[in-house]
Design an enzyme around this catalytic site. Structure first.
Site, short mmCIF file in Angstrom:
data_model
loop_
_atom_site.label_atom_id
_atom_site.label_comp_id
_atom_site.label_asym_id
_atom_site.label_seq_id
_atom_site.Cartn_x
_atom_site.Cartn_y
_atom_site.Cartn_z
N SER A 231 38.64 50.93 45.75
CA SER A 231 37.61 50.08 46.35
C SER A 231 37.76 48.65 45.87
O SER A 231 38.34 48.39 44.82
CB SER A 231 36.21 50.59 46.02
OG SER A 231 35.93 50.39 44.65
N LYS A 232 37.19 47.74 46.66
CA LYS A 232 37.20 46.34 46.26
C LYS A 232 36.32 46.16 45.03
O LYS A 232 36.61 45.35 44.16
CB LYS A 232 36.68 45.48 47.42
CG LYS A 232 37.47 45.64 48.71
CD LYS A 232 36.87 44.80 49.82
CE LYS A 232 37.56 45.07 51.15
NZ LYS A 232 36.75 45.93 52.02
#
Length: 295
Positions: A231-232
Site C-alpha cells: 500500500s501507499k
C-alpha cells in the site's frame, strides 16, 4: 457475452506512487476489458485532498503508459464532480432516504464500529460538522462475484446506516464511486479484494439511484511477508520504469496467467498482446490475498 458494450475502469487514489499491488489490479482490469474488446477508462479518485500527494497523479498516469496500459477517453477527476454528488445527497435528504448525523467515530466504536442509528430519527439540520447517512435495509444484500463467488451482507447488522458524506464535509468513497461508475456507463468493476466488503453498500446505493448493477470481479491483494498488503500508506516501493517487462511478467504470474517460455525476454507490447488474447479469469486464485514472495 455482454448485452451492452463492456466498459471497465481503473480508479487510483493519488495518495502515493503506483506500487506492484496497484499494478496487478490495474492489469487485471485492463486485460478483462481488452479481452472483451471493451472500453477501459481511468478515473482519479482525489476527493480526499489532504491525502493527495503532490505529483502522484502524474506519476501514476506515466507509469500506466510505461506498462502499455493505455486508456480510452478523457480522465475523470472526482474533485471536479462534487456538484453531482451534492445533488444526489440533496435529493436523498428531501426524500427521507438520508439524514444528518453528529456522532463521532469514538461513539460508533463503542458499538463495534456498527452505526446504531442514533441520529436516524433526531431530525438534525445541516451543520458544518455533521455527516450525512443513508438508511439501509433490514434484509441482507448479496451478489455473485465473478471470481470469489456468492457474497452476502446484512448492512443493518454489520455496518449500520452508511455515511455518504463525512463530518469534515468530504464526500464518502461509497457514494462517489457509484455515482461515477453510473455516469461513465461502467458495466464491469475489476478491483482488489479489499473492496469486496464495500460492494453490498454500493449495491444498496445503486438501488437507491434506480440503476442496474455492474458485474464485479475482485482479484487477490498482494501481501507482504509480514501479512500487510502492499500500500501507499506503508510506503511500498514505487515501480521502476527501467524494469517494466520483468515487472509485467511478475504481475501476470501473480494473476496466474502463465505466459509461455518463448516470451521470456519479450517487451511490454508483446507480453500484453499475448495476455489480452489469452486472458483467463478462472486461472486467478479465488482467494483474498497472495503473498508477494510466492510469485
Amino acid at each position: 457475452m455482454h448485452a451492452q458494450p463492456y466498459v471497465g475502469r481503473f480508479a487510483p487514489t493519488p495518495s502515493g506512487h503506483l506500487h506492484f499491488g496497484s499494478l496487478v489490479a490495474a492489469l487485471a482490469s485492463f486485460l478483462d476489458a481488452r479481452h472483451q474488446r471493451g472500453v477501459w477508462l481511468v478515473r482519479v479518485e482525489d476527493l480526499d485532498q489532504p491525502r493527495v500527494v503532490s505529483g502522484a497523479t502524474e506519476h501514476i498516469l506515466r507509469t500506466l503508459e510505461c506498462y502499455g496500459l493505455e486508456w480510452d477517453g478523457e480522465i475523470v477527476y472526482q474533485s471536479q464532480r462534487i456538484e453531482r454528488y451534492e445533488s444526489i445527497l440533496a435529493s436523498w435528504l428531501v426524500e427521507g432516504k438520508a439524514y444528518h448525523c453528529d456522532c463521532s467515530r469514538q461513539q460508533i466504536a463503542a458499538y463495534g464500529g456498527v452505526y446504531p442509528g442514533t441520529c436516524a430519527s433526531r431530525g438534525l439540520v445541516a451543520a458544518g460538522d455533521r455527516a450525512i447517512r443513508v438508511r439501509v435495509p433490514a434484509e441482507p444484500l448479496g451478489f455473485v462475484d465473478r471470481l470469489q463467488g456468492p457474497v452476502s451482507q446484512s448492512l443493518q447488522d454489520e455496518v449500520g446506516d452508511i455515511a455518504v458524506r463525512r463530518r469534515d464535509g468530504v464526500i464518502a468513497y461509497q457514494l462517489a464511486v457509484v455515482a461515477d461508475d453510473i455516469a461513465q456507463g461502467v458495466t464491469d468493476v475489476v478491483r482488489g479484494a479489499d473492496l469486496l466488503d464495500s460492494t453490498p453498500r454500493q449495491i444498496w446505493l445503486y438501488h437507491l439511484l434506480g440503476e442496474a448493477l455492474p458485474a464485479y470481479l475482485h482479484v487477490p491483494l498482494i501481501m507482504r511477508p509480514d501479512g500487510e498488503k502492499l500500500s501507499k500508506r506503508l510506503g511500498s516501493a514505487p515501480l521502476e520504469p527501467q524494469r517494466t517487462a520483468i515487472t509485467l511478467w511478475r504481475a501476470l504470474a501473480a494473476l496466474r496467467q502463465a505466459p509461455p517460455r518463448s516470451l521470456h525476454g519479450a517487451g511490454v507490447k508483446e507480453l500484453l498482446a499475448w495476455a489480452i488474447a489469452n486472458w483467463r479469469v478462472e486461472a486467478i486464485p479465488a482467494t483474498a490475498h497472495i503473498l508477494e514472495d510466492s510469485i
